[in-house]
Design a protein around this motif. Structure first.
Motif, PDB file in Angstrom:
ATOM      1  N   ALA A 192      -5.414   1.718   1.334  1.00 51.06           N
ATOM      2  CA  ALA A 192      -4.129   2.170   0.242  1.00 51.06           C
ATOM      3  C   ALA A 192      -4.499   3.461   0.401  1.00 51.06           C
ATOM      4  O   ALA A 192      -3.731   4.959   0.568  1.00 51.06           O
ATOM      5  N   THR A 216      -7.151   5.572   4.916  1.00 51.43           N
ATOM      6  CA  THR A 216      -5.760   5.104   4.885  1.00 51.43           C
ATOM      7  C   THR A 216      -4.836   4.382   5.642  1.00 51.43           C
ATOM      8  O   THR A 216      -4.909   5.231   6.382  1.00 51.43           O
ATOM      9  N   ALA A 246       1.096  -1.545   0.303  1.00 51.53           N
ATOM     10  CA  ALA A 246      -0.281   0.122  -0.167  1.00 51.53           C
ATOM     11  C   ALA A 246       0.965   1.205   0.273  1.00 51.53           C
ATOM     12  O   ALA A 246      -0.187   2.515  -0.432  1.00 51.53           O
ATOM     13  N   ILE A 268      -0.331   1.962  -6.339  1.00 51.20           N
ATOM     14  CA  ILE A 268      -1.514   2.150  -6.014  1.00 51.20           C
ATOM     15  C   ILE A 268      -2.084   3.280  -7.564  1.00 51.20           C
ATOM     16  O   ILE A 268      -3.080   2.859  -7.641  1.00 51.20           O
TER      17      ILE A 268
END
Length: 183
Positions: A90, A125, A35, A41
């Motif tokens: 993430a 997150t 992540a 990502i």
């Protein structure tokens, strides 16, 4: 899962001894490190209509996924059968509803749940969690505006996913999916 791109991305090796099955801690470490890879990502195509995903190579032969969640999307109630796992948000925020009880593994279609088994966890997150075998949960992106992105890892690779419907305290087994159903 909905229609999506599918590719495979390599990962760093597990912290476990060579040849050892990855532990829940190894899987959680993997999803944290993955992540943190901003380029990976950002490479996930996001679809406003459905979840998207890329298959990753997890540690020690585990199965791993990078998943994009459009606003308002979710998994529905399910488990990962005999696999242990970990996932981490993430980007964005996810919510996990889970059951703090162990269900019978087979031989039932409808089950009345005891009071007090519901758990709720917010995963903004950078936050994630590991879980054991037969963990029943649903994961949701409750945002009405923003996508979320998460990284997931399972060991052994998913042999099946059991999907459930829920009405109050009644949980009903609706479907059993095998890997060929989602790959």
């Amino acid at each position: 899962m909905s229609a999506s791109p599918s590719s495979s991305v390599s990962s760093a090796p597990s912290a476990s001894a060579p040849g050892a099955a990855p532990t829940q801690a190894d899987l959680l470490d993997f999803v944290r490190r993955t992540a943190a890879d901003a380029e990976l990502i950002a490479s996930l195509p996001l679809d406003p209509e459905g979840r998207t995903w890329i298959r990753l190579e997890g540690p020690g032969g585990s199965e791993a996924w990078l998943i994009g969640w459009p606003p308002g999307s979710g998994t529905g109630w399910h488990d990962h059968a005999e696999s242990v796992g970990a996932f981490l948000t993430a980007a964005g925020e996810l919510k996990e509803n889970s059951l703090a009880t162990r269900l019978p593994t087979d031989g039932w279609r409808t089950l009345e749940l005891s009071e007090g088994v519901d758990r709720e966890r917010r995963l903004p997150t950078g936050k994630g969690r590991a879980f054991g075998r037969d963990h029943v949960h649903e994961v949701l992106n409750e945002s009405t505006e923003y996508h979320a992105v998460s990284v997931h890892a399972y060991f052994p690779p998913l042999p099946r996913i059991r999907r459930y419907s829920r009405s109050g305290q009644v949980l009903r087994l609706e479907q059993v999916e095998r890997p060929e159903d989602w790959q």
